[in-house]
Design an enzyme around this catalytic site. Structure first.
Site, PDB file in Angstrom:
ATOM      1  N   ASN A 349     -37.924   1.231   4.726  1.00 18.61           N
ATOM      2  CA  ASN A 349     -36.964   2.051   3.986  1.00 18.61           C
ATOM      3  C   ASN A 349     -37.347   3.510   4.210  1.00 18.61           C
ATOM      4  OD1 ASN A 349     -36.158  -0.425   3.012  1.00 18.61           O
ATOM      5  ND2 ASN A 349     -36.911  -0.101   0.936  1.00 18.61           N
ATOM      6  N   TYR A 351     -35.977   7.766   3.949  1.00 15.42           N
ATOM      7  CA  TYR A 351     -34.983   8.716   3.455  1.00 15.42           C
ATOM      8  C   TYR A 351     -35.167  10.132   3.993  1.00 15.42           C
ATOM      9  CZ  TYR A 351     -33.356   5.151   0.226  1.00 15.42           C
ATOM     10  OH  TYR A 351     -32.831   3.990  -0.302  1.00 15.42           O
TER      11      TYR A 351
END
Length: 540
Positions: A349, A351
């Site tokens: 993940n 970002y």
């Protein structure tokens, strides 16, 4: 045949059925579609086996917090005992109400053309009291139905076993700070394998251990709101690694016949040196070891265990503080061997990214003891990067991260299981559109560099309860009005752009849909349009 001629034929054939102005609009639409298809022949394409999807988590979307036999999670407890801790005073009691409206979720996944849906199971919905001595049949039935409906619509389920929704009973017995949770988690995972493993072939054990331990057990922002950044943070991470390994071995020893794959969902920003000085270069590598390496190295490296640099820096800091031994509890050789290799893929993940530095100013900058003080570094984001809340858009950072994983962990299969941008309300989310285009371009760059990345999941499918931020920020491709009892899902511009990327497997920077446009085309005209597009595809 010339495309204009085709459209003229269609126009003549149907002139009696639709008005002149509407016909012109359809012709213009088809011409744009033809032009776009021609342009896309020169664009880079994602490989045929590359998958696109969207992600959610149970507490953030399901609602039905005390329906269907579900027990209390530690988040149910937090929002009742400390409601002011949530910025806008909301909670996940109803959220997107996906427990009842899962068909709406499947409909928008189909609308996007998604190949994959990454969702999580609520531990207390399956085991209301946390332990496997009572299994809730209504919880099993709910996820069985969801999985069956996804497969019926050609959408592959990627199931996260734990996304921060710990049963409150287990939290009160120590939660992630007691080694008992290794057994508790293994028993829970076994229940899921037994009930869903005949259809679910992709398993993520635990979501973002670094974030979960930091926010929940270091700085006390998330449930269970424990503040111990230099001790309990490391204990939480240690037990998560052991619990993940337990679930992995249960699957391989008892359910290998199901033919699935299993891994841990890691998170990582990309660290880059603030300068070319040896100190900043070393600080950058240390930052990667303290974030990604803490959890990736024990599983994916050839030697296993924590990174040696991680071990050494914590031991040095502990000695400076006058402690007789390191605050990082070591693994035995048996535990190192037990954890090493417990990943069929690497789920990441991502970002944003950071610049990292180390100089005299960082010596007394951080709380003592804490992970950041142990690492003796600091970081910042480039102010020129477009930003929203804590996320700053820098697509090349994802490319660098994927190459870093390839080079340091023997080029594993990589699934990007979260990537997204925060916004507020509204459908015209240009910031998210730019973010997706930039980060998906970075994925193409990584593929060109030989990275074995196979999946991209956008976070998130729709607006959800964003933990302590409540609904004050939005991550959804689809907007949801939390005050609307029907929880209508409305596509943002980013959803329309993402849908086009999935459909064409290319990134068209000029594609500019209007999310507010309302269709004036009636059903008969829609049939005409579909027929026209079909004819165009045949001709070209």
């Amino acid at each position: 045949m010339d495309p204009t001629g085709v459209i003229t034929i269609i126009g003549l054939a149907w002139r009696g059925l639709i008005c002149e102005n509407l016909l012109s609009a359809i012709q213009a639409d088809i011409l744009k579609n033809v032009a776009r298809n021609v342009t896309q022949k020169s664009l880079r394409k994602f490989p045929d086996d590359f998958l696109f999807g969207a992600a959610t988590s149970s507490y953030q979307i399901e609602g039905a917090w005390n329906d269907g036999g579900k027990g209390w999670s530690m988040w149910d407890h937090l929002v009742r005992t400390d409601p002011d801790h949530i910025i806008d005073g909301t909670n996940g009691d109803v959220a997107a109400n996906s427990y009842y409206f899962y068909e709406k979720d499947i409909a928008i996944l189909k609308e996007l053309g998604a190949n994959v849906y990454r969702f999580s199971v609520s531990w207390p919905r399956i085991l209301p009291f946390g332990r496997a001595d009572y299994i809730n049949p209504e919880g099993i039935a709910y996820y069985n139905t969801l999985i069956d409906r996804l497969l019926a619509n050609n959408i592959t389920p990627f199931l996260t076993i734990y996304h921060w929704e710990l049963p409150q009973n287990l939290n009160e017995q120590g939660g992630w700070l007691t080694e008992d949770i290794v057994d508790w988690f293994g028993d829970y995972a076994r229940v899921l394998f037994q009930n869903f493993g005949d259809r679910v072939k992709h398993w993520l054990t635990i979501n973002e251990p670094s974030v979960h331990c930091n926010l929940g057990y270091a700085i006390g922002l998330h449930a269970p709101r424990i503040k111990s950044p230099g001790v309990k943070y490391y204990e939480c991470g240690r037990h998560i690694l052991l619990a993940h390994a337990r679930a992995y071995h249960i699957y391989k020893n008892e359910f290998a016949h199901q033919g699935g794959k299993i891994g841990l969902a890691l998170d990582s920003e990309m660290s880059m040196p603030s300068s070319n000085s040896p100190e900043d270069i070393q600080a950058t590598e240390d930052c990667m070891m303290f974030h990604l390496g803490q959890f990736a190295h024990p599983i994916y490296s050839e030697t296993g265990n924590y990174p040696q640099r991680f071990i050494d820096l914590i031991a040095e800091a502990s000695a400076r503080q006058g402690l007789p031994e390191s605050r990082l509890r070591s693994f035995s050789q048996e535990q190192i061997d037990y954890i090493r290799g417990t990943g069929d893929f690497l789920s990441i993940n991502h970002y944003s990214s950071n610049y990292v530095y180390r100089n005299a100013s960082v010596v007394n900058m951080h709380e003592v003891p804490s992970l950041l003080d142990d690492a003796q570094l600091a970081f910042y984001k480039d102010p020129s990067w477009p930003s929203s809340f804590w996320i700053a858009t820098y697509g090349p950072g994802l490319h660098k991260l994927l190459v870093y994983i390839k080079n340091n962990y023997n080029n594993p299969i990589i699934y990007i299981t979260e990537n997204g941008f925060a916004s507020t309300t509204g459908l015209n989310d240009e910031g998210r559109v730019s973010y997706f285009r930039e980060y998906l371009t970075a994925v193409l760059d990584a593929i060109d560099d030989g990275v074995n990345v196979k999946l991209y999941c956008a976070w998130s499918l729709m607006d959800n309860f964003e933990w302590t931020f409540g609904y004050s920020i939005r991550f959804g491709l689809y907007e949801i009005d939390e005050n609307d009892p029907e929880k209508t899902r409305r596509p943002r511009k980013s959803a329309l752009v993402f849908k086009e990327i999935v459909r064409t497997r290319t990134i068209d920077m000029d594609y500019n849909p209007d999310p507010y446009a309302s269709s004036a085309i009636n059903k008969k005209t829609s049939i005409v349009l579909l027929a026209a597009i079909s004819l165009i595809k045949t001709v070209f």
